[in-house]
Motif scaffolding. Sequence first.
Motif, PDB file in Angstrom:
ATOM      1  N   PHE A 346     -12.269   2.365   2.699  1.00 59.40           N
ATOM      2  CA  PHE A 346     -12.169   2.901   0.921  1.00 59.40           C
ATOM      3  C   PHE A 346     -10.835   1.535   0.973  1.00 59.40           C
ATOM      4  CE2 PHE A 346     -12.789   7.607   2.539  1.00 59.40           C
ATOM      5  CZ  PHE A 346     -14.078   7.752   2.328  1.00 59.40           C
ATOM      6  N   ALA A 347     -10.005   1.088   0.830  1.00 59.87           N
ATOM      7  CA  ALA A 347      -9.293   0.044   0.606  1.00 59.87           C
ATOM      8  C   ALA A 347      -9.753  -1.742  -0.030  1.00 59.87           C
ATOM      9  CB  ALA A 347      -8.001  -0.198   0.938  1.00 59.87           C
ATOM     10  N   SER A 348     -10.878  -1.649   1.064  1.00 62.37           N
ATOM     11  CA  SER A 348     -11.564  -2.545   0.878  1.00 62.37           C
ATOM     12  C   SER A 348     -12.612  -2.521  -0.236  1.00 62.37           C
ATOM     13  CB  SER A 348     -11.398  -3.218   2.482  1.00 62.37           C
ATOM     14  OG  SER A 348     -13.119  -2.200   3.002  1.00 62.37           O
ATOM     15  N   GLN A 349     -13.097  -1.437   0.014  1.00 61.09           N
ATOM     16  CA  GLN A 349     -14.650  -1.309  -0.651  1.00 61.09           C
ATOM     17  C   GLN A 349     -13.783  -0.902  -2.503  1.00 61.09           C
ATOM     18  OE1 GLN A 349     -15.759  -2.284   1.481  1.00 61.09           O
ATOM     19  NE2 GLN A 349     -17.583  -2.168   0.050  1.00 61.09           N
ATOM     20  N   ILE A 350     -12.473  -0.328  -2.721  1.00 56.61           N
ATOM     21  CA  ILE A 350     -11.902  -0.214  -4.168  1.00 56.61           C
ATOM     22  C   ILE A 350     -11.443  -2.344  -4.758  1.00 56.61           C
ATOM     23  CG2 ILE A 350     -10.353   0.837  -5.344  1.00 56.61           C
ATOM     24  CD1 ILE A 350     -10.444   3.388  -3.610  1.00 56.61           C
ATOM     25  N   ARG A 351     -10.843  -2.625  -3.557  1.00 53.78           N
ATOM     26  CA  ARG A 351     -10.707  -3.976  -4.269  1.00 53.78           C
ATOM     27  C   ARG A 351     -11.658  -4.600  -4.418  1.00 53.78           C
ATOM     28  NH1 ARG A 351      -7.548  -4.365   0.570  1.00 53.78           N
ATOM     29  NH2 ARG A 351      -5.331  -4.079   0.365  1.00 53.78           N
ATOM     30  N   LYS A 785      -4.909  -4.202  -6.905  1.00 55.37           N
ATOM     31  CA  LYS A 785      -4.628  -4.792  -5.847  1.00 55.37           C
ATOM     32  C   LYS A 785      -3.741  -4.335  -5.397  1.00 55.37           C
ATOM     33  CE  LYS A 785      -8.418  -8.749  -6.865  1.00 55.37           C
ATOM     34  NZ  LYS A 785      -8.274  -9.998  -7.195  1.00 55.37           N
ATOM     35  N   GLN A 786      -2.442  -4.810  -5.204  1.00 54.54           N
ATOM     36  CA  GLN A 786      -1.418  -4.463  -5.004  1.00 54.54           C
ATOM     37  C   GLN A 786      -1.501  -2.733  -4.791  1.00 54.54           C
ATOM     38  OE1 GLN A 786       2.345  -5.486  -7.039  1.00 54.54           O
ATOM     39  NE2 GLN A 786       3.470  -3.461  -6.394  1.00 54.54           N
ATOM     40  N   LEU A 787      -1.405  -1.933  -5.931  1.00 53.67           N
ATOM     41  CA  LEU A 787      -1.930  -0.371  -5.260  1.00 53.67           C
ATOM     42  C   LEU A 787      -2.988  -0.127  -4.032  1.00 53.67           C
ATOM     43  CD1 LEU A 787      -1.649   2.143  -6.099  1.00 53.67           C
ATOM     44  CD2 LEU A 787      -3.893   2.578  -7.726  1.00 53.67           C
ATOM     45  N   CYS A 788      -4.128  -1.540  -3.811  1.00 52.70           N
ATOM     46  CA  CYS A 788      -4.830  -1.333  -2.776  1.00 52.70           C
ATOM     47  C   CYS A 788      -4.236  -1.010  -1.445  1.00 52.70           C
ATOM     48  CB  CYS A 788      -5.792  -2.331  -3.345  1.00 52.70           C
ATOM     49  SG  CYS A 788      -7.549  -1.311  -4.099  1.00 52.70           S
ATOM     50  N   THR A 789      -3.386  -1.953  -1.861  1.00 54.54           N
ATOM     51  CA  THR A 789      -2.673  -2.453  -0.232  1.00 54.54           C
ATOM     52  C   THR A 789      -1.584  -1.629  -0.024  1.00 54.54           C
ATOM     53  OG1 THR A 789      -2.504  -4.437  -0.837  1.00 54.54           O
ATOM     54  CG2 THR A 789      -0.554  -4.240   0.634  1.00 54.54           C
ATOM     55  N   VAL A 790      -1.604  -0.224  -1.152  1.00 51.01           N
ATOM     56  CA  VAL A 790      -0.387   0.570  -0.676  1.00 51.01           C
ATOM     57  C   VAL A 790      -1.481   1.802  -0.322  1.00 51.01           C
ATOM     58  CG1 VAL A 790       0.685   2.992  -1.746  1.00 51.01           C
ATOM     59  CG2 VAL A 790       1.250   0.393  -2.186  1.00 51.01           C
ATOM     60  N   PHE A 791      -2.793   1.745  -0.934  1.00 52.73           N
ATOM     61  CA  PHE A 791      -3.936   3.421   0.011  1.00 52.73           C
ATOM     62  C   PHE A 791      -3.934   2.083   1.263  1.00 52.73           C
ATOM     63  CE2 PHE A 791      -8.344   4.664   0.577  1.00 52.73           C
ATOM     64  CZ  PHE A 791      -7.928   6.249  -0.238  1.00 52.73           C
ATOM     65  N   TYR A 822       5.472   6.138  15.619  1.00 49.10           N
ATOM     66  CA  TYR A 822       4.759   5.043  15.127  1.00 49.10           C
ATOM     67  C   TYR A 822       4.820   5.008  13.764  1.00 49.10           C
ATOM     68  CZ  TYR A 822       1.266   1.969  14.570  1.00 49.10           C
ATOM     69  OH  TYR A 822       1.033   0.029  14.212  1.00 49.10           O
ATOM     70  N   PHE A 823       4.624   5.623  13.138  1.00 52.25           N
ATOM     71  CA  PHE A 823       5.350   5.942  11.564  1.00 52.25           C
ATOM     72  C   PHE A 823       6.489   5.367  11.261  1.00 52.25           C
ATOM     73  CE2 PHE A 823       7.177   7.308   7.455  1.00 52.25           C
ATOM     74  CZ  PHE A 823       6.239   7.367   6.806  1.00 52.25           C
ATOM     75  N   ASN A 824       7.581   5.716  12.018  1.00 55.69           N
ATOM     76  CA  ASN A 824       8.892   5.046  12.135  1.00 55.69           C
ATOM     77  C   ASN A 824       8.714   3.050  12.641  1.00 55.69           C
ATOM     78  OD1 ASN A 824      10.631   7.023  11.086  1.00 55.69           O
ATOM     79  ND2 ASN A 824      10.695   7.775  13.372  1.00 55.69           N
ATOM     80  N   PHE A 825       7.734   2.989  12.734  1.00 58.56           N
ATOM     81  CA  PHE A 825       7.799   1.875  14.071  1.00 58.56           C
ATOM     82  C   PHE A 825       6.579   0.717  12.239  1.00 58.56           C
ATOM     83  CE2 PHE A 825       4.380  -1.511  14.917  1.00 58.56           C
ATOM     84  CZ  PHE A 825       4.521  -2.230  15.862  1.00 58.56           C
ATOM     85  N   TYR A 826       6.336   1.482  11.651  1.00 60.97           N
ATOM     86  CA  TYR A 826       4.866   0.811  10.899  1.00 60.97           C
ATOM     87  C   TYR A 826       5.804   1.522   9.437  1.00 60.97           C
ATOM     88  CZ  TYR A 826       0.504   0.351   8.181  1.00 60.97           C
ATOM     89  OH  TYR A 826      -0.605  -0.315   7.525  1.00 60.97           O
ATOM     90  N   LEU A 827       6.996   1.964   9.026  1.00 61.61           N
ATOM     91  CA  LEU A 827       6.806   2.178   7.905  1.00 61.61           C
ATOM     92  C   LEU A 827       8.256   0.391   7.278  1.00 61.61           C
ATOM     93  CD1 LEU A 827       7.744   4.247   6.235  1.00 61.61           C
ATOM     94  CD2 LEU A 827      10.096   4.594   6.428  1.00 61.61           C
ATOM     95  N   PRO A 828       8.706  -0.684   7.904  1.00 60.36           N
ATOM     96  CA  PRO A 828       8.189  -1.732   7.183  1.00 60.36           C
ATOM     97  C   PRO A 828       6.880  -2.709   6.604  1.00 60.36           C
ATOM     98  CG  PRO A 828       9.772  -1.767   9.348  1.00 60.36           C
ATOM     99  CD  PRO A 828       9.033  -0.525   9.232  1.00 60.36           C
ATOM    100  N   LYS A 829       6.329  -2.068   6.979  1.00 62.57           N
ATOM    101  CA  LYS A 829       4.760  -2.958   6.752  1.00 62.57           C
ATOM    102  C   LYS A 829       4.626  -2.485   5.644  1.00 62.57           C
ATOM    103  CE  LYS A 829       0.194  -3.671   7.690  1.00 62.57           C
ATOM    104  NZ  LYS A 829       0.392  -5.249   7.825  1.00 62.57           N
ATOM    105  N   MET A 830       4.971  -1.173   4.997  1.00 65.69           N
ATOM    106  CA  MET A 830       4.265  -0.602   4.606  1.00 65.69           C
ATOM    107  C   MET A 830       5.067  -0.566   2.725  1.00 65.69           C
ATOM    108  SD  MET A 830       3.682   3.392   5.082  1.00 65.69           S
ATOM    109  CE  MET A 830       3.582   3.944   4.038  1.00 65.69           C
ATOM    110  N   GLY A 831       5.203  -2.071   2.636  1.00 67.85           N
ATOM    111  CA  GLY A 831       5.283  -2.579   1.415  1.00 67.85           C
ATOM    112  C   GLY A 831       4.541  -2.086   0.295  1.00 67.85           C
ATOM    113  N   THR A 832       4.856  -3.552  -1.222  1.00 64.48           N
ATOM    114  CA  THR A 832       3.903  -3.164  -1.743  1.00 64.48           C
ATOM    115  C   THR A 832       2.995  -4.167  -2.714  1.00 64.48           C
ATOM    116  OG1 THR A 832       5.834  -2.796  -3.905  1.00 64.48           O
ATOM    117  CG2 THR A 832       4.752  -0.901  -3.229  1.00 64.48           C
ATOM    118  N   GLY A 833       3.456  -5.938  -1.299  1.00 68.01           N
ATOM    119  CA  GLY A 833       3.679  -6.401  -1.179  1.00 68.01           C
ATOM    120  C   GLY A 833       1.522  -6.904  -1.618  1.00 68.01           C
ATOM    121  N   LEU A 834       0.983  -8.349  -2.348  1.00 71.16           N
ATOM    122  CA  LEU A 834       0.230  -8.058  -2.030  1.00 71.16           C
ATOM    123  C   LEU A 834      -0.872  -8.471  -0.671  1.00 71.16           C
ATOM    124  CD1 LEU A 834      -1.222  -9.614  -5.283  1.00 71.16           C
ATOM    125  CD2 LEU A 834      -1.710  -7.908  -4.744  1.00 71.16           C
ATOM    126  N   THR A 835      -0.059  -9.294   0.073  1.00 66.79           N
ATOM    127  CA  THR A 835      -0.231 -10.091   1.069  1.00 66.79           C
ATOM    128  C   THR A 835       0.851  -8.955   2.865  1.00 66.79           C
ATOM    129  OG1 THR A 835       1.494 -11.624   1.235  1.00 66.79           O
ATOM    130  CG2 THR A 835      -0.089 -12.515   0.578  1.00 66.79           C
TER     131      THR A 835
END
Length: 939
Positions: A346-351, A785-791, A822-835
């Motif tokens: 869904f995120a890729s299509q909303i982009r 687009k930043q919101l899409c990354t969060v989604f 895994y959530f705690n491992f993934y958490l640092p990636k969940m920023g709000t940047g475009l990349t």
Amino acid sequence: MASSSSSKHKKIAEEEEENDEEEDTVEEFEVFDDFTIASSWERFISDIEASCRQWLADGSKNLVDKGAEALDRYKNLYRVKKELKYGGKAYSMEFNFVKPVTARASCWDDDLHNMQLSFGVDDFLVIAPLSANGVVLDDPESTKLLSSVAIALSNCGSNWPAFVPVHDPSRKAYIGIQNMGANFTRRFEADRIASQVPVRLMHLEGLYELFLSKFVLSTTDFSTNYIKVQFAMRLTYESPPYDYEQEEILESEIEDSVETETSETTTSSRIKKQWDDGCPWTEWYSAEDPIQGFDLTTIWRSRTIEGSHEMAELENTSSFDAEHWLLTPIVVRDMVDDSISKFVGFASQIRLLISAFDASFGAQFLEDFVAAENTGSDNSKSTANVPPPTVLDRVLKELFLDGTSSNANAQLENRNSRVIKGAPLQSLFAQFCLHALWFGNCSIRAIAVLWIDFVREIRWYWEESEPLPKVSSSGTIDLSCCILHQKLQMLAICIEKKRSRENDQTFFDCEKEDGISSNKQVKVHKDLLSGSSIDNDSSLKPEDSKRKMKLSNSSDQKKFDKTRRGSAGIVQSMMLLNSFEEMHAPYTQSAPLMTEDMHEERLQAAEALGNTMGFSGQLEKDILSSDMSAFKAANPNAVFEDFIRWHSPGDWEADETGSSSVNKLNWPPKGRLSQRMSEHGNLWRKIWNESPALPISEQKPLLDPVREGEKVMHYLETLRPQQLLEQMICTAFRACADILNQTSYGGFKLMKTKVDQLYLTIGSSLKSLQGRQHNDKDELVGDLKQLCTVFEHIEKLVILATSINRKLADAPRLSEAIFTDYFNFYLPKMGTGLTSICYDKEFDTKQEVKIRERDAVAAMFPPPSVNQSWRKVLSMGNLLNGHEPTQREIIFSVNDTVSNSHYGSKISVNGDEEVETYHMYIRGTSNDLWAALSVTSWD
């Protein structure tokens, strides 16, 4: 042993001195030789010693503060480096150390470095050439390096173990040494057999004998009964990939046994199943399974072995007898590393939808993007972005297929869903937005083509008075939704009222025709019986006839007005002022339904047309007049004051001094109208005087369905591209979030919290999109687009949680614990940047499996089928449901007390002190074997 080591060092020093004498030709002209100048080898040792002394002086805490490199894979391991030169070659010396901890890690701790696990050490040095592979290939060089480090560490008084890599890099071979004080020295060596592992070394008994051979001359000459070997083992199993196709075939066979199926049904039933079948998102796309499998680690803690027969028995022991089971998921790399492959969801299509929104500013009408001469972007003009008519027809059929109404899944809505001003998931506009995401790669041209045909189809439903699918016509408009959804609700209500009016008109016309015919027949029949003529009153003068008709009509009207009509019931404790009759509440027309933009127009009308009585235009006057007419019809003897007492009690001021009892003796009660109602020329009284006594069944409807329906169609047909795309983005975000919210992932608390937060994040982020003016379009598009990354982060985690829950449905505690890791491992990636951030670190956290959960985990290792059942004749043993371990790790060790050791001497030591004299770590499979040995000797 110490003397032989000293002679070797002396010989190396003499060779270095001879080389220095040949090179220093300038010194030949000096009068004397300066023997205080050190050789290059001595300087090399001095450099090593200087670095080691500095590291020793700093200590682990200061080294960390000075910027020691933290090894990501290990929580408590750090590294410092020093480059050294000797003999024209460069070397790197690495000091690996751990920060002080309260308790030493166990032998199978995942936080141990391979060198720590293999040789049983904590801090250690590694010195190697700065070459491409960093491996020393010849024995003299490796011996010289190890001797140099040993001398330097001895001079420092350090007992750090030192290692040098040797041989071919693929062998991962090492030699090492450790000075353990005045009495002991440990020597290390490690090597690998990468193929053709001897048969006896594939079994525990053979490995046990290999270890004994390092210190027992012969198993026949030396009784092993007196040697107690400490043994520990760790086995790793990898779950096989789940065969969904095999499961489907089995299900098909079961169905065939119940009833005979046609060939067409049989063929369709054998379509390969996907892991996410039945998940809410599969209607729109199929997601790759983020869990490729599981690694199960079974651990046998240290135990004492006194004979090889015990090893043979242990090899046949069930894995359920292991003290610990640890489970870790094998997660696909592109969950974290986006460089491997782009996530499609869904995120890729909303982009893509946001890109279409960016392009929508280039035209005033959607037809401009469909036209071939459009001067917009090349992407919008590309015919490849618009699917063929057959696809368009299929999409429209799916959209207008009469199915579930928008209220059917209201109970599944997230409590935060309405903070997003979109349309409900099952509504017509939400389904349009979801289809648009996948229609023609969601280009602006494809959206324009789809919308124009979509509106054309709605026009047909309107003109044919057919109920609009997927739109509720319950008589209310949800103002928390987007304008487009409100308009479609208004249209559905207008269609319903229009159909009702047409049906009533048809029924009235039939009744009218039947009534006229019947009246004529009755009148003729009466005239014939009386013998009179139909025009027997023709002798009356026109004036008399007119006066007679007027008197008759006046009498009939007066009698008709006094008939109670449209009563909804008696109003308790209220009587009419003049007649002392019970007051009846009338049925009244509902206030006309209005969409949000109609309410805004009403407020604007209130400002422009408002008056002292607080009216905001003709609409309020019509509503009041309708209520007054209905009240008069329900209460024929009522007066204006009665209406005020019922409709606006605040405008009736009762005299509190009078009696509160209701009877004819004290009736009418004393009271008066409020000042605003009693003013001269009051508009309410004027409307009262002008309003006829009519129940709502005979009144003109306040809402004209034809007029309002045409207004809606005009809005849909003239909607600007930018306005359409704004509402599509809001609705797409809400609908996609609702789909994720409907996913069953076992009620993981962290996932539930994140989904709830996602709604709030989307709602707050889209407020800027819903504004009337967009001053900075580029900034707005960037924020979207930043919101899409969060989604996308949440979408990935929901898919992961679903996969874990499906595979471990019978172990809910374990599945949630694994997801939390895994959530705690993934958490640092969940920023709000475009990349998105790419990580080299792999997820390898293991979760303890409780005893009651082992059956659920073992179920992921089903016994091999007939086609998979063959195994190599030479198996490693320790099978789990017929599955061989993918890796086996073993630690053998022998401890000796100093007083009883064959290394005994006359030096006074504590007789109770135990020394680990032999330590062997073995890792491998039937095709790969790596062994590391450490031996402690008495010097």
